[in-house]
Each structure stands twice: as C-alpha cells, then as structure tokens.
Design a protein around this motif. Structure first.
Motif, PDB file in Angstrom:
ATOM      1  N   LYS A  37      59.828 -24.185  52.350  1.00 21.61           N
ATOM      2  CA  LYS A  37      61.184 -24.486  51.528  1.00 21.61           C
ATOM      3  C   LYS A  37      62.251 -24.711  52.530  1.00 21.61           C
ATOM      4  CE  LYS A  37      64.337 -22.032  48.095  1.00 21.61           C
ATOM      5  NZ  LYS A  37      64.601 -20.816  47.610  1.00 21.61           N
ATOM      6  N   LEU A  38      62.563 -24.019  53.527  1.00 22.91           N
ATOM      7  CA  LEU A  38      63.850 -24.439  54.285  1.00 22.91           C
ATOM      8  C   LEU A  38      63.748 -25.737  55.183  1.00 22.91           C
ATOM      9  CD1 LEU A  38      64.527 -20.755  55.935  1.00 22.91           C
ATOM     10  CD2 LEU A  38      65.662 -22.120  54.214  1.00 22.91           C
ATOM     11  N   ALA A  39      62.104 -26.012  55.517  1.00 19.36           N
ATOM     12  CA  ALA A  39      61.866 -27.336  55.950  1.00 19.36           C
ATOM     13  C   ALA A  39      61.987 -28.593  55.089  1.00 19.36           C
ATOM     14  CB  ALA A  39      60.400 -27.313  56.542  1.00 19.36           C
ATOM     15  N   ASN A  40      61.842 -28.256  53.948  1.00 15.23           N
ATOM     16  CA  ASN A  40      62.093 -29.400  52.675  1.00 15.23           C
ATOM     17  C   ASN A  40      63.695 -29.467  52.601  1.00 15.23           C
ATOM     18  OD1 ASN A  40      59.221 -29.801  52.275  1.00 15.23           O
ATOM     19  ND2 ASN A  40      59.179 -28.473  50.648  1.00 15.23           N
ATOM     20  N   SER A  41      64.073 -28.316  52.534  1.00 15.54           N
ATOM     21  CA  SER A  41      65.777 -28.349  52.531  1.00 15.54           C
ATOM     22  C   SER A  41      66.537 -29.152  53.674  1.00 15.54           C
ATOM     23  CB  SER A  41      66.341 -26.848  52.407  1.00 15.54           C
ATOM     24  OG  SER A  41      67.562 -26.861  52.409  1.00 15.54           O
ATOM     25  N   ALA A  42      65.905 -28.914  54.929  1.00 17.33           N
ATOM     26  CA  ALA A  42      66.424 -29.517  56.179  1.00 17.33           C
ATOM     27  C   ALA A  42      66.222 -31.212  56.065  1.00 17.33           C
ATOM     28  CB  ALA A  42      65.770 -29.076  57.391  1.00 17.33           C
ATOM     29  N   ALA A  43      65.108 -31.370  55.554  1.00 17.60           N
ATOM     30  CA  ALA A  43      64.967 -33.051  55.457  1.00 17.60           C
ATOM     31  C   ALA A  43      65.927 -33.418  54.315  1.00 17.60           C
ATOM     32  CB  ALA A  43      63.425 -32.948  54.852  1.00 17.60           C
ATOM     33  N   SER A  44      66.245 -32.628  53.189  1.00 18.43           N
ATOM     34  CA  SER A  44      67.103 -33.400  52.399  1.00 18.43           C
ATOM     35  C   SER A  44      68.593 -33.337  53.038  1.00 18.43           C
ATOM     36  CB  SER A  44      67.107 -32.525  51.055  1.00 18.43           C
ATOM     37  OG  SER A  44      67.674 -31.366  51.194  1.00 18.43           O
ATOM     38  N   HIS A  45      68.856 -32.456  53.715  1.00 19.09           N
ATOM     39  CA  HIS A  45      70.220 -32.350  54.264  1.00 19.09           C
ATOM     40  C   HIS A  45      70.598 -33.651  55.506  1.00 19.09           C
ATOM     41  CE1 HIS A  45      71.816 -28.589  53.105  1.00 19.09           C
ATOM     42  NE2 HIS A  45      70.879 -27.817  53.448  1.00 19.09           N
ATOM     43  N   LYS A  46      69.250 -34.053  56.001  1.00 17.66           N
ATOM     44  CA  LYS A  46      69.460 -35.297  56.845  1.00 17.66           C
ATOM     45  C   LYS A  46      69.875 -36.462  55.847  1.00 17.66           C
ATOM     46  CE  LYS A  46      65.537 -35.112  58.681  1.00 17.66           C
ATOM     47  NZ  LYS A  46      64.300 -35.380  59.560  1.00 17.66           N
ATOM     48  N   ASP A  76      72.329 -36.130  53.772  1.00 15.80           N
ATOM     49  CA  ASP A  76      73.685 -36.194  53.544  1.00 15.80           C
ATOM     50  C   ASP A  76      74.826 -36.252  54.705  1.00 15.80           C
ATOM     51  OD1 ASP A  76      76.389 -34.771  52.944  1.00 15.80           O
ATOM     52  OD2 ASP A  76      75.327 -32.893  52.298  1.00 15.80           O
ATOM     53  N   GLY A  77      75.407 -37.542  54.647  1.00 16.10           N
ATOM     54  CA  GLY A  77      76.359 -37.779  55.702  1.00 16.10           C
ATOM     55  C   GLY A  77      77.213 -37.127  56.437  1.00 16.10           C
ATOM     56  N   ASP A  78      77.785 -36.124  55.127  1.00 16.06           N
ATOM     57  CA  ASP A  78      78.860 -35.103  55.793  1.00 16.06           C
ATOM     58  C   ASP A  78      78.211 -34.124  56.650  1.00 16.06           C
ATOM     59  OD1 ASP A  78      81.555 -33.960  55.561  1.00 16.06           O
ATOM     60  OD2 ASP A  78      80.276 -32.410  54.179  1.00 16.06           O
ATOM     61  N   HIS A  79      76.999 -33.757  56.171  1.00 18.32           N
ATOM     62  CA  HIS A  79      76.385 -32.426  56.687  1.00 18.32           C
ATOM     63  C   HIS A  79      75.850 -32.980  57.962  1.00 18.32           C
ATOM     64  CE1 HIS A  79      73.640 -29.021  56.995  1.00 18.32           C
ATOM     65  NE2 HIS A  79      72.724 -29.967  57.370  1.00 18.32           N
ATOM     66  N   VAL A  80      75.464 -34.236  58.171  1.00 20.55           N
ATOM     67  CA  VAL A  80      75.121 -34.742  59.548  1.00 20.55           C
ATOM     68  C   VAL A  80      76.338 -35.017  60.629  1.00 20.55           C
ATOM     69  CG1 VAL A  80      73.970 -36.933  60.598  1.00 20.55           C
ATOM     70  CG2 VAL A  80      72.762 -35.922  58.438  1.00 20.55           C
ATOM     71  N   ALA A  81      77.307 -35.365  59.730  1.00 18.85           N
ATOM     72  CA  ALA A  81      78.517 -35.368  60.736  1.00 18.85           C
ATOM     73  C   ALA A  81      78.975 -33.930  61.246  1.00 18.85           C
ATOM     74  CB  ALA A  81      79.705 -35.885  60.046  1.00 18.85           C
ATOM     75  N   ARG A  82      78.874 -33.030  60.519  1.00 20.91           N
ATOM     76  CA  ARG A  82      79.165 -31.533  60.852  1.00 20.91           C
ATOM     77  C   ARG A  82      78.134 -31.282  62.073  1.00 20.91           C
ATOM     78  NH1 ARG A  82      78.721 -28.335  55.864  1.00 20.91           N
ATOM     79  NH2 ARG A  82      78.271 -30.026  55.055  1.00 20.91           N
ATOM     80  N   LEU A  83      76.729 -31.396  61.797  1.00 19.07           N
ATOM     81  CA  LEU A  83      75.908 -31.233  62.659  1.00 19.07           C
ATOM     82  C   LEU A  83      76.060 -31.904  63.900  1.00 19.07           C
ATOM     83  CD1 LEU A  83      72.606 -31.588  60.846  1.00 19.07           C
ATOM     84  CD2 LEU A  83      73.703 -29.392  61.420  1.00 19.07           C
ATOM     85  N   LEU A  84      76.330 -33.138  64.155  1.00 18.20           N
ATOM     86  CA  LEU A  84      76.998 -33.807  65.350  1.00 18.20           C
ATOM     87  C   LEU A  84      77.941 -33.144  65.989  1.00 18.20           C
ATOM     88  CD1 LEU A  84      76.242 -37.491  64.155  1.00 18.20           C
ATOM     89  CD2 LEU A  84      74.800 -36.178  65.988  1.00 18.20           C
ATOM     90  N   LEU A  85      78.963 -32.723  65.247  1.00 15.74           N
ATOM     91  CA  LEU A  85      80.317 -32.093  65.665  1.00 15.74           C
ATOM     92  C   LEU A  85      79.976 -30.908  66.168  1.00 15.74           C
ATOM     93  CD1 LEU A  85      83.270 -32.161  65.985  1.00 15.74           C
ATOM     94  CD2 LEU A  85      83.512 -31.004  63.942  1.00 15.74           C
TER      95      LEU A  85
END
Length: 168
Positions: free
Chosen positions: A73-82, A84-93
């Motif tokens: 479930k979490l792996a599938n959620s992680a794939a969908s987060h990728k 999401d541009g805002d989410h990716v920007a926060r990860l990079l930060l």
C-alpha cells in the motif's frame, strides 16, 4: 492476552479512544529525531487508554502478512506521490537541507518506494528488525511521557500509579 487481528484492533481503538496518532519526527523543526504515539481519551476511559498505550508499546505483534499489505500500500502511494510536483519539490528540498541520517532525509518517497517493494517481497525478513526497533524505542532512557489533563479528574493515586506499566 489473546492475539487480535488488525481489523479487530482498529475497531477497538476507535471504540475506546477519541483519537490516536503515531508520527516519526520528520517535520521541520526541533523534533526531527523522535517517534511519538499520542492518544486522546475521555476521562471515563482513562484506564483503557493507559492499557492501549501499554499494548501498543509492547504487545503489538508484527506479522509478515500485515507487513506485506502495508508495504504494498505504501509503495503504491509512493509511486503516486512522484506524480505530484509539489510533493517532489518538497522531497528535493529536504534532500538538500537535511543530513543523511536525519528522519526528513530518510523518510523520502523516492527512497522509500524501493525499500517498501523489497519489504513486500520478503516481509518475514522485516519482523525481527521491527521488534529490535521497538525494543530500542521503549527503553526507559528513550521514553518521555507527556500528559495533558485536568488533574482534579484524575485525583486518585491509582490513576497515576497505572502509568507505571508504561515504562518497562
């Protein structure tokens, strides 16, 4: 104590507690290296709340089946987060701002997806690691208990004595 399944535990938690949460200290701020378990209870369910804290701290049984379900479930959620541009920007930060060993750095969707997929493939390899992590987290030197309440409503000594079961 009889072992209860995941669904039964969730139903009982929802019945006995007003609210409950668990967090890894990954937020921006002073408490990035902690884990918290919080319960909100009505005063008439105080003893049940203390018992739930004890059970969640030390009686929880990690099963390969449940680890597999949650990891997928979490792996599938992680794939969908990728996506999401805002989410990716926060990860990079967070990748740029935090040290490699810190929670904000480690709890990163890009890193987690592969790990979660491996956990879903071999969940039995995770059980011992989760039990070892729990043992480390519940050492008395690693525990802090915070209570917010009206002390007059918990005036009996037994109410405060019951908290002793939370420290192994």
């Amino acid at each position: 104590t009889a072992t209860r399944g995941y669904e039964e535990v969730v139903q009982a938690l929802n019945r006995d507690l007003v609210d409950y949460t668990a967090h890894v200290g990954a937020s921006y701020g002073s408490y990035q290296r902690h884990v918290s378990l919080s319960v909100k209870i009505d005063v008439e369910n105080y003893e049940k709340g203390v018992q739930w804290l004890r059970d969640l701290r030390s009686e929880l049984v990690f099963t390969p089946e449940r680890i597999r379900v949650v990891a997928k479930k979490l792996a599938n959620s992680a794939a969908s987060h990728k996506r999401d541009g805002d989410h990716v920007a926060r990860l990079l930060l967070s990748h740029q701002l935090y040290q490699k060993g810190s929670n904000p750095f480690l709890i990163n969707t890009m890193r987690q997806e592969k790990l979660l997929e491996k956990m879903a493939e071999r969940p039995e390899a995770v059980v011992d690691k989760l039990n070892a992590l729990r043992q480390e987290l519940i050492k008395p030197s690693n525990l802090t208990l915070h209570i917010t309440c009206d002390p007059a409503k918990l005036a009996s000594d037994s109410a405060w004595e019951s908290l002793k079961c939370l420290v192994p």
